[in-house]
Design an enzyme around this catalytic site. Structure first.
Site, PDB file in Angstrom:
ATOM      1  N   ASP A  13     -35.946 -62.140  21.871  1.00 41.39           N
ATOM      2  CA  ASP A  13     -37.020 -62.642  22.733  1.00 41.39           C
ATOM      3  C   ASP A  13     -38.109 -61.614  23.008  1.00 41.39           C
ATOM      4  OD1 ASP A  13     -35.497 -64.961  22.883  1.00 41.39           O
ATOM      5  OD2 ASP A  13     -34.413 -64.245  24.642  1.00 41.39           O
ATOM      6  N   LYS A  16     -41.451 -61.837  18.765  1.00 39.95           N
ATOM      7  CA  LYS A  16     -41.614 -61.685  17.306  1.00 39.95           C
ATOM      8  C   LYS A  16     -42.468 -62.803  16.719  1.00 39.95           C
ATOM      9  CE  LYS A  16     -37.121 -61.769  17.089  1.00 39.95           C
ATOM     10  NZ  LYS A  16     -36.662 -61.588  18.483  1.00 39.95           N
ATOM     11  N   GLY A  40     -35.600 -68.553  18.779  1.00 44.32           N
ATOM     12  CA  GLY A  40     -36.650 -69.401  19.321  1.00 44.32           C
ATOM     13  C   GLY A  40     -37.923 -68.587  19.314  1.00 44.32           C
ATOM     14  N   HIS A  41     -38.766 -68.784  18.308  1.00 45.40           N
ATOM     15  CA  HIS A  41     -39.968 -67.962  18.169  1.00 45.40           C
ATOM     16  C   HIS A  41     -41.189 -68.768  18.620  1.00 45.40           C
ATOM     17  CE1 HIS A  41     -37.815 -65.119  15.124  1.00 45.40           C
ATOM     18  NE2 HIS A  41     -37.240 -65.195  16.297  1.00 45.40           N
ATOM     19  N   GLN A 224     -33.434 -62.532  16.532  1.00 44.41           N
ATOM     20  CA  GLN A 224     -32.624 -61.784  17.490  1.00 44.41           C
ATOM     21  C   GLN A 224     -33.164 -60.351  17.623  1.00 44.41           C
ATOM     22  OE1 GLN A 224     -30.541 -63.768  14.955  1.00 44.41           O
ATOM     23  NE2 GLN A 224     -31.214 -65.284  16.419  1.00 44.41           N
ATOM     24  N   ARG A 305     -33.279 -65.797  31.640  1.00 47.57           N
ATOM     25  CA  ARG A 305     -32.929 -64.529  31.004  1.00 47.57           C
ATOM     26  C   ARG A 305     -32.667 -63.473  32.061  1.00 47.57           C
ATOM     27  NH1 ARG A 305     -38.013 -65.213  27.042  1.00 47.57           N
ATOM     28  NH2 ARG A 305     -37.097 -66.697  25.583  1.00 47.57           N
TER      29      ARG A 305
HETATM   30  P1  IMO Z   1     -34.717 -64.746  19.055  1.00 49.81           P
HETATM   31  O1  IMO Z   1     -34.895 -64.736  17.583  1.00 49.81           O
HETATM   32  C1  IMO Z   1     -32.178 -63.828  22.454  1.00 49.81           C
HETATM   33  C2  IMO Z   1     -27.848 -64.154  21.901  1.00 49.81           C
HETATM   34  C3  IMO Z   1     -27.126 -65.236  22.660  1.00 49.81           C
HETATM   35  C4  IMO Z   1     -25.767 -64.600  22.834  1.00 49.81           C
HETATM   36  C5  IMO Z   1     -25.571 -63.851  21.530  1.00 49.81           C
HETATM   37  C6  IMO Z   1     -24.770 -64.604  20.496  1.00 49.81           C
HETATM   38  O2  IMO Z   1     -35.418 -65.845  19.755  1.00 49.81           O
HETATM   39  O3  IMO Z   1     -35.045 -63.400  19.627  1.00 49.81           O
HETATM   40  P2  IMO Z   1     -25.236 -66.704  18.949  1.00 49.81           P
HETATM   41  O4  IMO Z   1     -25.763 -68.065  19.257  1.00 49.81           O
HETATM   42  O5  IMO Z   1     -26.088 -65.926  17.994  1.00 49.81           O
HETATM   43  O6  IMO Z   1     -23.804 -66.718  18.559  1.00 49.81           O
HETATM   44  O7  IMO Z   1     -25.273 -65.918  20.342  1.00 49.81           O
HETATM   45  O8  IMO Z   1     -26.875 -63.617  21.010  1.00 49.81           O
HETATM   46  N1  IMO Z   1     -28.968 -64.618  21.067  1.00 49.81           N
HETATM   47  C7  IMO Z   1     -30.258 -64.430  21.374  1.00 49.81           C
HETATM   48  N2  IMO Z   1     -30.839 -63.888  22.456  1.00 49.81           N
HETATM   49  N3  IMO Z   1     -32.957 -64.238  21.447  1.00 49.81           N
HETATM   50  C8  IMO Z   1     -32.406 -64.764  20.332  1.00 49.81           C
HETATM   51  O9  IMO Z   1     -33.135 -65.046  19.256  1.00 49.81           O
HETATM   52  C9  IMO Z   1     -30.999 -64.921  20.281  1.00 49.81           C
HETATM   53  N4  IMO Z   1     -30.134 -65.416  19.368  1.00 49.81           N
HETATM   54  C10 IMO Z   1     -28.897 -65.209  19.849  1.00 49.81           C
HETATM   55  O10 IMO Z   1     -27.755 -65.514  23.886  1.00 49.81           O
HETATM   56  O11 IMO Z   1     -25.827 -63.636  23.877  1.00 49.81           O
HETATM   57 MG    MG Z   2     -35.845 -66.382  21.631  1.00 53.53          MG
END
Ligand code: IMO
Ligand code: MG
Length: 423
Positions: A13, A16, A40-41, A224, A305
């Protein structure tokens, strides 16, 4: 040409999506290399805002080729919903998106397994997005997975049934009640894989290397963040893929020597969703203020968050494992008007000062803070370096010096126009 990489340096988050959308103007090709619809971009331009989960953030740029790489896990149902929403904006999504045959598929039963795994962990849960990510990657490394390319081959239904049987056997052990109608989800999934087949399927390793050979620069879009990397994140509170720079090589079939710039994206403060260590977390009114001002609610799950101050040891760690060449600072405007802005410059772990991220995720880590005087005015209005308040410049200069990498881009609001590219 080179493969340049955009990575999140924190817990996801970081913003990106916005940065890839801005940089995509300079890159004819944008590629996702890992993760899945847990991402979630968010992108905003003019009055339009959009959240992408599986489709690369270059899709809103005319002429850009967008690749879904082999390191990604793809849910055909979510993919279809997303593409139809993009098409509704008048964008010819089929002309812009290509999918690697080696990309693994997320099945409806992967989502059930995700939910069952989390329920079994109880209080120790990971806080997964419940999109089936962990179970899909487990099947990939366990050599049970189904891939997009399997859809083109005979016997797909039989392969699907075999894998589903394995999943149901595991679910029976959990005595887990399905939180949704599995038969309905499966029927829909089977239609959605047909939709997916209307997109060009590619051998991604040949495609990426041929594009680079032909002089086309590729921007790899990480999902992530580094602190959620399956190897180097706060295991087990991580996602299931390689979020560091190396993941771009394995997820796109490109050799490490072809990597050019590594853009590291970080927020001017920190957030985390889900469980796991967060040394600078603020559980007080300041944390709530950051959450409200920064709209820090999950773009994928809507969860609030966790928020806290910037963490330099974590940032240095992320820069180290990925060889970040350019820093990109996001959302500093959220800190406008704070009297004091704090930064953790080190930790105290068991009474010892350190700037290393500890192995033990349960270690008692106390941040050591450095305080900065806040700034007046509205960063969101600043379009030139000269417009920036001195206090803010001092904050940025400290981060550059502490991390040892220049901040090349300052994003000072969600819109494309609120982006300051520095010399
Ligand atoms: P973007 O790309 C923030 C977190 C989840 C959880 C851990 C594992 O938008 O930055 P998962 O569903 O991957 O098995 O969850 O990773 N998580 C994220 N946190 N942004 C994301 O993606 C995330 N994708 C997974 O909240 O703690
Ligand atoms: Mg996100």
């Amino acid at each position: 040409m080179t493969l340049d990489v955009v990575l999140g340096l924190q817990w996801g988050d970081e913003g990106k999506g916005k940065i890839v959308d801005v940089l995509a103007a300079r890159y004819p090709v944008v590629a996702r290399f890992q993760g899945g619809p847990n991402a979630g971009h968010s992108i905003q331009f003019g009055n339009t805002s959009f959240v992408l989960h599986s489709v690369p953030s270059g899709v809103f740029r005319a002429d850009a080729i967008n690749i879904i790489g082999s390191g990604v896990v793809l849910d055909p149902t979510i993919f279809r919903q997303e593409c139809e929403a993009i098409e509704a904006l008048g964008i010819p999504v089929r002309e812009r998106v290509r999918i690697a045959r080696r990309t693994h598929l997320i099945l409806p039963t992967h989502k059930l397994l995700d939910a069952a795994d989390e329920a079994a962990l109880g209080k120790g849960k990971i806080g997964s997005t419940l999109k089936g990510i962990g179970p899909a990657y487990s099947d990939k490394t366990g050599r049970n997975g189904l891939r997009v390319g399997d859809l083109e081959q005979a016997g797909f239904q039989a392969k699907y049934d075999t894998l589903k049987r394995k999943h149901l056997a595991r679910l029976a052990q959990y005595r887990f009640e399905a939180p949704f109608d599995l038969a309905g989800a499966e029927a829909r999934w089977m239609e959605d894989v047909q939709y997916l087949l209307s997109f060009p399927l590619i051998d991604v390793e040949y495609e990426t290397n041929a594009l680079l050979d032909a002089g086309q620069a590729i921007l790899a879009e990480g999902a992530q963040g580094s602190m959620l990397d399956v190897d180097f994140g706060s295991y087990p509170f991580v996602t299931s893929s390689s979020t560091a720079c190396a993941g771009a090589c394995t997820g796109l079939g490109v050799a490490p020597g072809r990597i050019g710039k590594v853009y590291g994206v970080f927020k001017a403060y920190c957030t985390r969703v889900g469980s796991g260590p967060f040394p600078t977390e603020l559980s007080d009114a300041t944390g709530e203020e950051l959450r409200q001002r920064g709209h820090e609610f999950g773009a994928t799950t809507g969860r609030p968050r966790r928020t806290g101050w910037l963490d330099i040891p974590a940032l240095k760690f992320a820069v180290m494992i990925s060889g970040v060449t350019d820093l990109i600072m996001m959302k500093a405007d959220v800190l406008d008007g704070f009297d004091t802005v704090r930064v953790a410059c080190g930790y105290r772990v068991d009474g010892q000062l350190t700037d290393r991220v500890p192995y033990d995720v349960y270690a008692d880590v106390e941040p050591v803070y450095k305080d900065f005087k806040g700034w007046e005015g509205d960063l969101g209005q600043c379009r030139r370096e000269e417009d920036l308040p001195e206090e803010f410049k001092a904050y940025v200069a400290y981060i550059e010096q502490a991390v040892g990498v220049p901040v090349r881009i300052l994003s000072l609001g969600p819109d494309r126009a609120q982006t300051l590219i520095r010399k």
